[in-house]
Design a protein around this motif. Structure first.
Motif, PDB file in Angstrom:
ATOM      1  N   HIS A  86       0.859  -1.188   0.000  1.00  0.00           N
ATOM      2  CA  HIS A  86       0.000   0.000   0.000  1.00  0.00           C
ATOM      3  C   HIS A  86       0.892   1.235   0.000  1.00  0.00           C
ATOM      4  CE1 HIS A  86      -2.844  -2.970   1.732  1.00  0.00           C
ATOM      5  NE2 HIS A  86      -3.724  -2.300   1.017  1.00  0.00           N
ATOM      6  N   ILE A  87       0.642   2.136  -0.941  1.00  0.00           N
ATOM      7  CA  ILE A  87       1.381   3.410  -0.986  1.00  0.00           C
ATOM      8  C   ILE A  87       0.355   4.528  -1.088  1.00  0.00           C
ATOM      9  CG2 ILE A  87       3.094   4.828  -2.205  1.00  0.00           C
ATOM     10  CD1 ILE A  87       4.299   2.216  -3.293  1.00  0.00           C
ATOM     11  N   TRP A  88       0.440   5.489  -0.194  1.00  0.00           N
ATOM     12  CA  TRP A  88      -0.512   6.598  -0.213  1.00  0.00           C
ATOM     13  C   TRP A  88       0.145   7.882   0.278  1.00  0.00           C
ATOM     14  CZ3 TRP A  88      -0.129   3.151   3.723  1.00  0.00           C
ATOM     15  CH2 TRP A  88      -0.104   3.640   5.023  1.00  0.00           C
ATOM     16  N   GLN A  89      -0.493   8.980  -0.026  1.00  0.00           N
ATOM     17  CA  GLN A  89      -0.004  10.305   0.347  1.00  0.00           C
ATOM     18  C   GLN A  89      -0.869  10.817   1.492  1.00  0.00           C
ATOM     19  OE1 GLN A  89       0.300  12.776  -3.117  1.00  0.00           O
ATOM     20  NE2 GLN A  89       1.045  14.540  -2.004  1.00  0.00           N
ATOM     21  N   LEU A  90      -0.234  11.146   2.622  1.00  0.00           N
ATOM     22  CA  LEU A  90      -0.999  11.672   3.756  1.00  0.00           C
ATOM     23  C   LEU A  90      -1.299  13.154   3.548  1.00  0.00           C
ATOM     24  CD1 LEU A  90      -2.184  11.097   6.587  1.00  0.00           C
ATOM     25  CD2 LEU A  90      -0.007  11.873   7.529  1.00  0.00           C
ATOM     26  N   ASN A  91      -0.278  13.893   3.146  1.00  0.00           N
ATOM     27  CA  ASN A  91      -0.430  15.319   2.794  1.00  0.00           C
ATOM     28  C   ASN A  91       0.692  15.678   1.825  1.00  0.00           C
ATOM     29  OD1 ASN A  91       1.844  15.503   4.408  1.00  0.00           O
ATOM     30  ND2 ASN A  91       0.839  16.572   6.080  1.00  0.00           N
ATOM     31  N   GLU A  92       0.958  16.969   1.666  1.00  0.00           N
ATOM     32  CA  GLU A  92       1.996  17.377   0.704  1.00  0.00           C
ATOM     33  C   GLU A  92       3.371  16.827   1.041  1.00  0.00           C
ATOM     34  OE1 GLU A  92      -0.545  20.186  -1.439  1.00  0.00           O
ATOM     35  OE2 GLU A  92      -0.473  19.716   0.669  1.00  0.00           O
ATOM     36  N   ASN A  93       3.626  16.600   2.320  1.00  0.00           N
ATOM     37  CA  ASN A  93       4.988  16.308   2.774  1.00  0.00           C
ATOM     38  C   ASN A  93       5.234  14.858   3.148  1.00  0.00           C
ATOM     39  OD1 ASN A  93       5.442  19.243   2.836  1.00  0.00           O
ATOM     40  ND2 ASN A  93       4.043  19.167   4.568  1.00  0.00           N
ATOM     41  N   GLU A  94       4.186  14.056   3.192  1.00  0.00           N
ATOM     42  CA  GLU A  94       4.356  12.676   3.651  1.00  0.00           C
ATOM     43  C   GLU A  94       3.756  11.674   2.670  1.00  0.00           C
ATOM     44  OE1 GLU A  94       3.186  11.818   7.679  1.00  0.00           O
ATOM     45  OE2 GLU A  94       3.782  13.816   8.372  1.00  0.00           O
ATOM     46  N   VAL A  95       4.606  10.745   2.214  1.00  0.00           N
ATOM     47  CA  VAL A  95       4.150   9.613   1.407  1.00  0.00           C
ATOM     48  C   VAL A  95       4.498   8.347   2.186  1.00  0.00           C
ATOM     49  CG1 VAL A  95       4.316   8.403  -0.801  1.00  0.00           C
ATOM     50  CG2 VAL A  95       4.544  10.890  -0.735  1.00  0.00           C
ATOM     51  N   HIS A  96       3.515   7.484   2.374  1.00  0.00           N
ATOM     52  CA  HIS A  96       3.681   6.276   3.184  1.00  0.00           C
ATOM     53  C   HIS A  96       3.715   5.027   2.314  1.00  0.00           C
ATOM     54  CE1 HIS A  96       2.547   7.955   7.330  1.00  0.00           C
ATOM     55  NE2 HIS A  96       2.565   8.994   6.515  1.00  0.00           N
ATOM     56  N   LEU A  97       4.565   4.080   2.727  1.00  0.00           N
ATOM     57  CA  LEU A  97       4.630   2.761   2.091  1.00  0.00           C
ATOM     58  C   LEU A  97       4.497   1.713   3.183  1.00  0.00           C
ATOM     59  CD1 LEU A  97       5.535   0.472   0.040  1.00  0.00           C
ATOM     60  CD2 LEU A  97       7.876   1.102   0.613  1.00  0.00           C
ATOM     61  N   GLU A  98       3.578   0.782   2.982  1.00  0.00           N
ATOM     62  CA  GLU A  98       3.547  -0.395   3.856  1.00  0.00           C
ATOM     63  C   GLU A  98       3.511  -1.631   2.968  1.00  0.00           C
ATOM     64  OE1 GLU A  98      -1.093  -1.288   4.986  1.00  0.00           O
ATOM     65  OE2 GLU A  98       0.010   0.030   6.347  1.00  0.00           O
ATOM     66  N   ALA A  99       4.188  -2.692   3.432  1.00  0.00           N
ATOM     67  CA  ALA A  99       4.272  -3.912   2.625  1.00  0.00           C
ATOM     68  C   ALA A  99       4.631  -5.108   3.504  1.00  0.00           C
ATOM     69  CB  ALA A  99       5.322  -3.741   1.529  1.00  0.00           C
TER      70      ALA A  99
END
Length: 307
Positions: A243-256
């Motif tokens: 799963h890859i998603w953008q929380l806001n302008e400054n944070e992109v998260h990856l979980e796997a």
């Protein structure tokens, strides 16, 4: 479950007080313009001036929303708000982009009605008030321009002001044409042109903010390439349930979930995690990495993306 994150340089929050101050100045300027244009539009009978006033009023609301979102985004996280208010600015951008399009639809309706029933307009007042609008909105646009480059919320406020400044320029041109040539349909034509431009500008921002709110993978992040890059690291066997998603302008998260070829020590995993984190941060700007390590677990290793 292991988690690490890099803090990227935060451009949009470098001067939160300055952002707030600039928004407050813009709010007061737009309140003054709105009052002046409503009075002037009623006296002169100019639809484009009244439509400009309507758009200015929407600017006031959008700037207030942006200001509240800016303040909320600075609040700390808590046990019942573990992400804090980091999405506040994205919601503000979504709302402001929506109002841009709504205002545009109202203007199109008004312009069509004025085409059918044209009216004579007191063009001198239109010229002077539109000139006032250009000056005030132009100053507000300059105040917000820098922050708008890196922040969706500020961009939504900036777009409201920029399109309003352009609307004032169109109204000024229309006022001059009406004064010199007595061509009164130009008022409705310019209103229609402004409305179409609002839809054009608002749509991209609405799409971008919707993508973030829907947790879509950012367009700049190629999931398959990231999976292939991580699978090249020894002793990783397989990467799945990504799963890859953008929380806001400054944070992109990856979980796997990552399946290993052998039963490694926790200390070894920490070293591998650092390599993964550095790889995705420097190449793709992903600054929060959350990995579930597995060895010999019976689940499907072929499904890269799954709920």
């Amino acid at each position: 479950m292991a988690h690490q994150h890099h803090k990227g340089h935060d451009h949009s929050h470098a001067h939160p007080d300055l952002k707030g101050r600039n928004l407050v100045i813009s709010i007061w300027l737009n309140i003054l313009i709105t009052i002046a244009q409503i009075i002037g539009g009623l006296i002169s009978g100019s639809l484009s001036l009244l439509s400009d006033a309507l758009h200015n009023l929407s600017d006031v609301f959008s700037l207030v929303i942006s200001y509240i979102a800016t303040k909320l985004s600075q609040k700390k996280a808590s046990t019942n708000k573990t992400f804090g208010y980091k999405r506040a600015e994205i919601i503000a951008a979504f709302v402001n982009a929506s109002t841009l399009i709504i205002v545009a639809i109202i203007l199109i309706k008004e312009a069509i009605e004025r085409f059918i029933h044209p009216q004579e307009i007191e063009s001198d007042l239109v010229i002077w008030l539109s000139f006032l609008g250009i000056l005030a909105n132009g100053f507000s646009v300059l105040l917000l321009k820098k922050d708008a480059e890196n922040n969706m919320n500020m961009k939504s406020a900036y777009l409201h002001l920029l399109t309003d400044m352009m609307a004032s320029v169109a109204v000024l041109i229309g006022g001059i044409v009406m004064k010199l040539y007595k061509i009164y349909w130009v008022d409705a034509a310019l209103t229609l042109a402004i409305a179409l431009y609002l839809i054009y500008m608002g749509y991209d921002l609405l799409k971008a903010s919707t993508r973030v709110l829907m947790l879509f993978t950012p367009n700049t992040v190629p999931v398959q390439k990231i999976v292939e890059a991580i699978e090249k690291i020894e002793p990783i066997k397989n990467v799945h349930h990504v799963h890859i998603w953008q929380l806001n302008e400054n944070e992109v998260h990856l979980e796997a979930h990552i399946d290993f070829k052998k039963d490694i020590k926790l200390s070894e995993f920490d070293g591998i995690l650092e390599r993964i984190e550095a790889e995705v941060y420097h190449k793709y700007g992903i600054n929060h990495v959350n990995i579930q390590p597995e060895f010999g677990k019976c689940d499907s290793k072929q499904i890269i993306v799954q709920d």
